[in-house]
Structures are given as C-alpha cells and as structure tokens.
Write a protein that holds these residues in place. Structure first.
Motif, PDB file in Angstrom:
ATOM      1  N   HIS A 231       1.071  -1.218   0.002  1.00  0.00           N
ATOM      2  CA  HIS A 231       0.084  -0.009  -0.222  1.00  0.00           C
ATOM      3  C   HIS A 231       0.931   1.316  -0.181  1.00  0.00           C
ATOM      4  N   HIS A 308      -9.107   7.025   6.547  1.00  0.00           N
ATOM      5  CA  HIS A 308      -7.852   6.808   5.967  1.00  0.00           C
ATOM      6  C   HIS A 308      -7.085   7.910   5.563  1.00  0.00           C
ATOM      7  N   ARG A 309      -5.679   7.852   5.807  1.00  0.00           N
ATOM      8  CA  ARG A 309      -4.737   8.979   5.422  1.00  0.00           C
ATOM      9  C   ARG A 309      -4.865   9.463   3.943  1.00  0.00           C
ATOM     10  N   ARG A 317     -10.108  -2.082  -1.086  1.00  0.00           N
ATOM     11  CA  ARG A 317      -9.955  -3.363  -0.735  1.00  0.00           C
ATOM     12  C   ARG A 317     -11.036  -3.628   0.107  1.00  0.00           C
TER      13      ARG A 317
HETATM   14  C1  SDX Z   1      -4.250   0.978   7.825  1.00  0.00           C
HETATM   15  O1  SDX Z   1      -1.482   4.412   5.393  1.00  0.00           O
HETATM   16  C2  SDX Z   1      -2.084   3.218   4.825  1.00  0.00           C
HETATM   17  O2  SDX Z   1      -1.950   2.716   3.558  1.00  0.00           O
HETATM   18  C3  SDX Z   1      -2.566   2.237   6.021  1.00  0.00           C
HETATM   19  C4  SDX Z   1      -3.195   0.953   5.509  1.00  0.00           C
HETATM   20  C5  SDX Z   1      -2.499   0.137   4.525  1.00  0.00           C
HETATM   21  O3  SDX Z   1      -2.703  -0.758   3.976  1.00  0.00           O
HETATM   22  O4  SDX Z   1      -1.111   0.067   5.143  1.00  0.00           O
HETATM   23  O5  SDX Z   1      -4.407   1.211   4.623  1.00  0.00           O
HETATM   24  C6  SDX Z   1      -3.923   0.219   6.695  1.00  0.00           C
HETATM   25  O6  SDX Z   1      -3.738   1.461   8.594  1.00  0.00           O
HETATM   26  C7  SDX Z   1      -5.785   1.349   7.679  1.00  0.00           C
HETATM   27  C8  SDX Z   1      -6.355   2.498   8.864  1.00  0.00           C
HETATM   28  C9  SDX Z   1      -6.652   1.655  10.030  1.00  0.00           C
HETATM   29  N1  SDX Z   1      -6.765   2.492  11.303  1.00  0.00           N
HETATM   30  C10 SDX Z   1      -8.058   2.699  11.687  1.00  0.00           C
HETATM   31  O7  SDX Z   1      -9.025   2.383  11.117  1.00  0.00           O
HETATM   32  C11 SDX Z   1      -8.142   3.639  13.124  1.00  0.00           C
HETATM   33  C12 SDX Z   1      -9.307   4.603  12.719  1.00  0.00           C
HETATM   34  N2  SDX Z   1      -8.964   5.735  11.826  1.00  0.00           N
HETATM   35  C13 SDX Z   1      -8.055   6.607  12.214  1.00  0.00           C
HETATM   36  O8  SDX Z   1      -7.753   6.713  13.592  1.00  0.00           O
HETATM   37  C14 SDX Z   1      -7.831   7.655  11.206  1.00  0.00           C
HETATM   38  O9  SDX Z   1      -8.800   7.585  10.087  1.00  0.00           O
HETATM   39  C15 SDX Z   1      -6.550   7.264  10.204  1.00  0.00           C
HETATM   40  C16 SDX Z   1      -5.446   6.948  11.639  1.00  0.00           C
HETATM   41  C17 SDX Z   1      -6.552   6.111   9.745  1.00  0.00           C
HETATM   42  C18 SDX Z   1      -5.821   8.371   9.340  1.00  0.00           C
HETATM   43  O10 SDX Z   1      -5.955   9.530  10.246  1.00  0.00           O
HETATM   44  P1  SDX Z   1      -5.174  10.872   9.885  1.00  0.00           P
HETATM   45  O11 SDX Z   1      -5.337  10.631   8.215  1.00  0.00           O
HETATM   46  O12 SDX Z   1      -4.299  11.373  10.702  1.00  0.00           O
HETATM   47  O13 SDX Z   1      -6.729  11.844  10.019  1.00  0.00           O
HETATM   48  P2  SDX Z   1      -7.101  12.561  11.314  1.00  0.00           P
HETATM   49  O14 SDX Z   1      -6.716  11.752  12.468  1.00  0.00           O
HETATM   50  O15 SDX Z   1      -6.534  13.764  11.214  1.00  0.00           O
HETATM   51  O16 SDX Z   1      -8.607  12.771  11.181  1.00  0.00           O
HETATM   52  C19 SDX Z   1      -9.203  13.764  10.300  1.00  0.00           C
HETATM   53  C20 SDX Z   1     -10.476  13.997  11.026  1.00  0.00           C
HETATM   54  C21 SDX Z   1     -10.380  14.376  12.828  1.00  0.00           C
HETATM   55  O17 SDX Z   1     -11.531  15.135  13.033  1.00  0.00           O
HETATM   56  P3  SDX Z   1     -11.459  16.739  13.216  1.00  0.00           P
HETATM   57  O18 SDX Z   1     -10.186  17.039  13.900  1.00  0.00           O
HETATM   58  O19 SDX Z   1     -11.035  17.243  11.550  1.00  0.00           O
HETATM   59  O20 SDX Z   1     -12.433  17.362  13.721  1.00  0.00           O
HETATM   60  O21 SDX Z   1     -11.436  12.916  11.042  1.00  0.00           O
HETATM   61  C22 SDX Z   1     -11.611  12.434  12.499  1.00  0.00           C
HETATM   62  C23 SDX Z   1     -10.702  13.165  13.398  1.00  0.00           C
HETATM   63  O22 SDX Z   1     -11.029  13.037  14.576  1.00  0.00           O
HETATM   64  N3  SDX Z   1     -11.461  10.957  12.179  1.00  0.00           N
HETATM   65  C24 SDX Z   1     -12.033   9.946  12.754  1.00  0.00           C
HETATM   66  C25 SDX Z   1     -11.835   8.908  12.485  1.00  0.00           C
HETATM   67  N4  SDX Z   1     -10.842   8.972  11.846  1.00  0.00           N
HETATM   68  C26 SDX Z   1     -10.402  10.183  11.564  1.00  0.00           C
HETATM   69  N5  SDX Z   1     -13.149  10.229  13.825  1.00  0.00           N
HETATM   70  C27 SDX Z   1     -13.982   9.133  14.110  1.00  0.00           C
HETATM   71  N6  SDX Z   1     -13.594   7.882  13.974  1.00  0.00           N
HETATM   72  C28 SDX Z   1     -12.606   7.783  13.075  1.00  0.00           C
HETATM   73  N7  SDX Z   1     -12.027   6.324  12.643  1.00  0.00           N
END
Ligand code: SDX
Length: 432
Positions: A231, A308-309, A317
C-alpha cells in the motif's frame, strides 16, 4: 521528468523549485535543494504532504479509490491470482510465467521449515505473549540462523533465496506461535499444499482431529493476503525503508515493520474493530452511543476501521473484503452477529454529516476480521495475518530502496527546535 517549476518568494528572492510529475500525472514540488538554496527546511508533521521517495511498485488514488500493484488493478489480481503470484509481481515487477511460478512454489516448500533451535524460543515467551511481539522477535532472529546474501550475490530479478526463505518461514512462525499459544503440538508444513492451504493446515490440523482444508476458506485467505500485500508508503512500509536506509539487512528491517504495523491506528485496527463490534453488541447495540463518542473531540475515541490518510472515498480493498465476507458466511452457513452490527454501523455512519464531511469510509480493516473469525483465527492473530499479507510489499520496497542510489541515502528528517535557547551551565551544588 520535470518541465515546470513552482516559484517560492522568500526574503526578496525568487526560487524556482522543479515539479516532478509521476506516471499518472500526480505532481510533487522537488525541495531536495531547498535547505542548500534558502537555508529553510519544510515542516510537515505526520508527513501528510511529503513524498519520501519515487517508487514503481504500487499506485493508489485516494480520491478515486484506485489501487494498482505494478500497474495491475487490485480487483483483477484478487480475482485471478494466487497470493504468491502477486508476491512475485511486487518483488520482480512482472507476473510469473508458469515455469517461474513452479520454481517459486518449489522454493516456498523448500524453505518452509524453521531451524529446530528456533522452535525452543517459543517455550520461553510468556504464556500470553502477543503473537505480534513473537513474530517481530522471531523474524529478526532469522538473520542469525540464515545469514542473508547481498542483493548482488542473490539473483535479483527472480525471487532471491533470502526473500523466499523469509516469505515461507514467516508463515510457519505465525502458525507455530498460534499452536504454542494453544498448547497444541506443532504441525509442520506439507509439500503438497499451496501457501494458503499450508497455513490453514499448520494452524488447525491436530493429531487427534485432522483438519479438513476447505477450498472456500483457502480462496478467501488468498484474496485477503493479496489485498494486504502492499500500500505504497504507509507507516510500516516507511519504517522498513527508513530502517533499511541505515544499512540494516532485510530480516531486521522487516522485524521493525512488524512492530510499526502493530499499532491500533495501523495494522492493529483489524483486531480493534472486532473489539469495538463486540462492545457495541454487549452494550445492547447502542450504536448511537459509540457514534456520538467518536464525534466528541474530547473523547479520544475513534470508530476504528473507518477513515484513511489517503482514501477519501471507499477503500477499494474494503469493497472486495465486504463482498468476500458475505460469500464466505453464506457458503459456510455462518450467521455472525458482528457482521450484522458492522453493516448497520456502516449504514448509520454513511448518513452522518460528521463522517461525510470528513470523508470517513470503511477501510481495509473494517470487515477483514469477520472473515478471519469465520476461519477460526483468534482476534490476537488478526494483525499477524495483516503482516503475512504485507510481507512481499515490505520486501519489495526494501529492495527498491537498496537498488536506487537516491532513495538508499540514510533517512534523516530535520526539525524546528522550539526548546530553551542557549543558557549557562549550573553546577549541582548551585541548583536549588
Ligand atoms: C491502515 O496508510 C495506509 O495505507 C494504512 C493502511 C495500509 O494498507 O497500510 O491502509 C492500513 O492502517 C488502515 C487504517 C486503520 N486504522 C483505523 O481504522 C483507525 C481509525 N482511523 C483513524 O484513526 C484515522 O482515520 C487514520 C489514522 C486512519 C487516519 O488518520 P489521519 O489521516 O491522521 O486523519 P486525522 O486523525 O487527522 O482525522 C481527520 C478528522 C479528525 O476530525 P477533526 O479534527 O477534523 O474534527 O477525522 C476524524 C478526526 O477526529 N477521524 C475520525 C476517524 N478517523 C478520523 N473520527 C472518528 N472515527 C474515526 N475512525
């Protein structure tokens, strides 16, 4: 590659920064000369806007939900290939011919055992040791049992011995760690089974109760591993490249990648999703309580499996995994309440402005655990499954980094210092 420039106006000086354009038109401002020319660095916490390298392995488009390995669409690969075919593609740049695939299968069988002295290690992990810490430890230790050949010693271009050993032995280590955790006798790999069938055999066969290998589960596992295989510059792959850039050999570099994947924001999310769904189920399915908690900026709670970032649309997927989930549970006549909860949670999220405004959709981790559960794989092994899938991607990036003079320079980010400026030393006797 660069035919236009970005113009930076700084301290009454105009700087022309070259634009680099990728194969599909994505553009990057080349700042490799910025510090030398301007005395300034850039600041980009979390590398949200920063490219670490140029790569030919994987392309993804976060806006359109596109994912391609070496130019092939992920849906085509997941539908038509064996996992080891896709591993071969990632590692060499081309899908294998039949003879090449047969040789790869032979190598995977030849290298499927681990040194018997390594098996004693399992006896000394604490009883409830995490399978991820075991995997990271054992993979790093492979280096001491199987001295790695340099890339130029090993015939790069095919699958190197070093790589085939790692791919096959990591699968065995994963299954052995489960057996040890269960207190069951180890089941050794068989020469007549495919990569995925062998893994299920080593995981679930027992001397007193032979495990009948189910082709539906083999096919589902094959698809899951393909979907996790690479990825681009995610956290764990960037870790492998960064550690490798210091001259660290492949096996310890992969061990570092396994540790990075462990995090609940990254590969640990698939297990965290199951815990979240179980909590919602145990809590009388009070979906709104968890949705409201996730929307509360002070709660620190996230709906894991969403967001997702890079993807600001449905993770391609997740689309395939969700369908596979339905297919597996239907053919196996399994009714899993957690799938119903996941589907309903997704439906509620999809109509909630908070998630819509932030482009938060299910990612690769949201439905995958339900399939692993149907296979009989315990939750604490889910991230190990992610690591087995991601292994060829990690190796491909480590190789690409080492073979490319530019990106094999040691990775060493800079910083902006905001601490205490210069101050006189105070002797111990004078400190109050
Ligand atoms: C993987 O990078 C890759 O390619 C990774 C991956 C791979 O194949 O290698 O795809 C695999 O790691 C998938 C992601 C798995 N993680 C999760 O499901 C954990 C839950 N998701 C998040 O914590 C978050 O979405 C991330 C870590 C995945 C991405 O974080 P970012 O890009 O740093 O975004 P952010 O934390 O700055 O969020 C932006 C906004 C925030 O709100 P505001 O400050 O704008 O008000 O979105 C909100 C966040 O609070 N937000 C969520 C959320 N994810 C982001 N709010 C609630 N639930 C969530 N899951």
């Amino acid at each position: 590659m660069s035919n236009d420039f970005a113009h930076l106006h700084l301290d009454n000086t105009l700087y022309d920064l070259p634009i680099i354009t990728g194969t599909t038109g994505e553009r990057a401002i080349d700042i490799r000369g910025l510090l030398r020319d301007t005395g300034c660095i850039t600041l980009d916490s979390g590398y949200m806007n920063t490219g670490s390298c140029q790569s030919q392995i994987t392309y993804l488009d976060g806006e359109k939900g596109i994912l391609r390995y070496r130019g092939y669409d992920i849906a085509d690969l997941a539908e038509n290939c064996l996992f080891i075919e896709v591993a071969y593609l990632l590692l060499t740049g081309e899908l294998p011919t039949l003879p090449e695939l047969e040789q790869f299968k032979y190598d995977m069988t030849k290298y499927s055992l681990v040194h018997e002295d390594m098996i004693h290690f399992f006896d000394h992990f604490p009883p409830k040791a995490s399978p991820m810490s075991i995997l990271s430890t054992m993979v790093g230790t492979l280096h001491d049992f199987y001295p790695e050949m340099d890339l130029d010693e090993d015939p790069y271009g095919g699958i190197t011995t070093t790589t085939a050993r790692l791919l096959s032995k990591t699968r065995t280590i994963a299954a052995f760690s489960y057996k040890k955790n269960m207190g069951h006798p180890l089941i050794y790999p068989r020469a007549d089974l495919s990569y995925c069938a062998n893994f299920l055999h080593m995981m679930f066969d027992r001397p007193n109760m032979p495990y009948e290998i189910d082709p539906v589960m083999v096919s589902a596992l094959n698809k899951l591993l393909i979907l996790h295989a690479d990825h681009e510059q995610n956290c764990s792959t960037s870790t492998v490249r960064l550690v490798g850039s210091a001259g660290v050999r492949l096996y310890p570099s992969i061990s570092a990648g396994i540790s990075a994947l462990w995090g609940p924001l990254h590969g640990g999310a698939n297990a965290a999703v199951m815990r979240m769904l179980e909590n919602i189920n145990a809590d009388g399915r009070d979906y709104q309580k968890y949705i409201d908690l996730a929307k509360d900026p002070n709660s620190g709670y996230r709906l894991t499996g969403f967001g997702h970032r890079v993807y600001k649309t449905y993770d391609p997927r997740a689309t395939i995994i969700k369908k596979t989930c339905h297919d597996v549970l239907k053919t196996q006549k399994i009714s899993d309440p957690l799938l119903d909860i996941a589907l309903h949670l997704e439906e509620l999220v999809s109509t909630d402005d908070y998630f819509i405004e932030r482009n938060l959709y299910p990612n690769v981790d949201f439905y995958s655990g339900i399939i692993y559960r149907a296979m009989g794989i315990p939750t604490n092994m889910f991230t190990v499954m992610f690591a087995l899938g991601r292994l060829p991607g990690w190796i491909a990036h480590w190789q690409e980094m080492n073979l490319d003079k530019e990106s094999s320079r040691i990775g060493r980010p800079r910083q902006v210092y905001t601490g205490i400026p210069d101050r006189p030393f105070v002797a111990l006797a004078d400190r109050c």
